[in-house]
Write an enzyme that holds these catalytic residues in place. Structure first.
Site, mmCIF file in Angstrom:
data_model
loop_
_atom_site.group_PDB
_atom_site.id
_atom_site.type_symbol
_atom_site.label_atom_id
_atom_site.label_comp_id
_atom_site.label_asym_id
_atom_site.label_seq_id
_atom_site.Cartn_x
_atom_site.Cartn_y
_atom_site.Cartn_z
ATOM 1 N N HIS A 161 0.942 -4.437 5.653
ATOM 2 C CA HIS A 161 -0.031 -3.491 5.098
ATOM 3 C C HIS A 161 -1.410 -3.710 5.727
ATOM 4 O O HIS A 161 -2.046 -2.752 6.180
ATOM 5 C CB HIS A 161 -0.082 -3.682 3.572
ATOM 6 C CG HIS A 161 -1.149 -2.889 2.878
ATOM 7 N ND1 HIS A 161 -0.896 -1.709 2.221
ATOM 8 C CD2 HIS A 161 -2.478 -3.116 2.738
ATOM 9 C CE1 HIS A 161 -2.030 -1.243 1.708
ATOM 10 N NE2 HIS A 161 -3.018 -2.078 2.003
ATOM 11 N N GLU A 162 -1.859 -4.957 5.763
ATOM 12 C CA GLU A 162 -3.202 -5.241 6.283
ATOM 13 C C GLU A 162 -3.302 -4.927 7.779
ATOM 14 O O GLU A 162 -4.272 -4.336 8.238
ATOM 15 C CB GLU A 162 -3.582 -6.709 6.026
ATOM 16 C CG GLU A 162 -3.673 -7.073 4.555
ATOM 17 C CD GLU A 162 -4.623 -6.169 3.776
ATOM 18 O OE1 GLU A 162 -5.605 -5.682 4.351
ATOM 19 O OE2 GLU A 162 -4.359 -5.941 2.582
ATOM 20 N N HIS A 165 -3.767 -1.222 8.450
ATOM 21 C CA HIS A 165 -5.131 -0.679 8.337
ATOM 22 C C HIS A 165 -5.822 -0.738 9.703
ATOM 23 O O HIS A 165 -6.512 0.202 10.096
ATOM 24 C CB HIS A 165 -5.958 -1.498 7.341
ATOM 25 C CG HIS A 165 -5.758 -1.112 5.897
ATOM 26 N ND1 HIS A 165 -5.867 0.183 5.448
ATOM 27 C CD2 HIS A 165 -5.481 -1.860 4.800
ATOM 28 C CE1 HIS A 165 -5.662 0.214 4.138
ATOM 29 N NE2 HIS A 165 -5.422 -1.016 3.721
ATOM 30 N N GLU A 218 -4.566 3.801 1.839
ATOM 31 C CA GLU A 218 -3.702 2.770 1.264
ATOM 32 C C GLU A 218 -2.242 3.169 1.381
ATOM 33 O O GLU A 218 -1.378 2.358 1.726
ATOM 34 C CB GLU A 218 -4.066 2.535 -0.203
ATOM 35 C CG GLU A 218 -5.371 1.826 -0.400
ATOM 36 C CD GLU A 218 -5.494 0.619 0.498
ATOM 37 O OE1 GLU A 218 -4.593 -0.231 0.485
ATOM 38 O OE2 GLU A 218 -6.490 0.544 1.235
HETATM 39 ZN ZN LIG Z 1 -5.139 -1.829 1.765
#
Ligand SMILES: [Zn+2]
Length: 296
Positions: A161-162, A165, A218
């Protein structure tokens, strides 16, 4: 008969409408000329073309160095630090293929911003339940995340997830949004808005644009991150219990995962819907079975 001189004519509670119109045209031009389709998500994004991946990387590196001087990095040879390094190494190895696969689903070419990245990860001694990846590939995991992640698969979901980004250039998108908000503030000031009118406009902007935009980012990071974790041979199904634990842990609201984040129920539903695709990506790209144990 008295007439208003041109230029002081006002409407809508004393605002100079022509000033607002000019700024709106400028903002519209700025927005349209920087709009493109993200190859990985197939969604329209606005990234200021004057912000290059290199600029973003330089900012990321600067921020990272500042954080490392303030926080306490855990020795790289400890089992926990090694485990985090291994997860990052495996995810990073699958980035090009996963990007190509996602981009081809949208009939586009992957931009491969990771080619400009210099990956690095540090485990930081801190109670915060948090992790981040800055533009340019500098990653940090706080030790407070370890008891919430509980296992390597869940750690891979967080790191996926990170990292997503950064790959999706969400930093540059945020900078672009800030620029648009600044244009709005200048328009407000130049057209003679008072403090209260400005606050109302900014509140509407926050609820109507900034917050939904942050939530959308997100959701995008959840999707790409899940595909990356799965392609790196981790079990994507660990994402569901992970976000349940994360919601409980971030009840205090001090983690990255609490602010701007989608409603936990919505997030879990989204992840469940993505699971068949994640399992397909795992079958397609996983080149080695994941080891069950966290520590060597
Ligand atoms: Zn996030």
């Amino acid at each position: 008969m008295r007439q208003d001189p041109v230029g002081t004519r006002r409407g809508f509670g004393g605002l100079r409408i022509w000033v607002l119109v000019l700024f709106a045209i400028y903002a519209g031009y700025y927005w349209l000329s920087n709009r493109s389709t993200d190859a990985l998500t197939g969604e329209k994004v606005v990234i200021d073309k004057s912000i290059s991946a290199q600029d973003e990387k330089a900012l990321g590196l600067q921020a990272y160095q500042e954080i490392l001087t303030k926080e306490q990095p855990v020795d790289r040879s400890t089992p926990e630090a090694r485990e985090v390094q291994e997860v990052v190494r495996r995810i990073v190895a699958r980035v090009p293929e996963v990007e190509d696969a996602l981009a081809s689903e949208h009939g586009l070419q992957a931009p491969h911003v990771e080619k400009t990245f210099d990956w690095d990860v540090n485990l930081l001694q801190s109670d915060q339940v948090n992790a981040f990846c800055l533009p340019g590939g500098k990653i940090a995991v706080y030790t407070g995340l370890l008891p919430v992640a509980q296992n390597t698969d869940a750690m891979a979901v967080v790191l996926g997830h990170e990292i997503s980004h950064a790959l999706l250039r969400h930093g540059a998108q945020r900078m672009t949004e800030q620029k648009l908000a600044q244009i709005g503030q200048m328009a407000g000031a130049a057209s003679g808005m008072d403090q209260q009118q400005m606050q109302t406009v900014m509140a509407v902007y926050g609820y109507g644009r900034a917050l939904p935009y942050a939530r959308k980012q997100e959701t995008q990071a959840d999707e790409l991150g899940l595909m990356l974790a799965a392609a790196a041979c981790y079990n994507p199904q660990e994402a569901i219990p992970l976000w349940e634990r994360m919601t409980q842990a971030s009840g205090g609201g001090q983690s990255e995962f609490a602010s701007d984040h989608p409603n936990p129920g919505t997030r879990i539903k989204n992840l469940q819907a993505l699971m068949p695709k994640a399992l397909e990506y795992r079958a397609r790209f996983c080149k080695q079975p994941a080891t069950a144990a966290l520590m060597p």
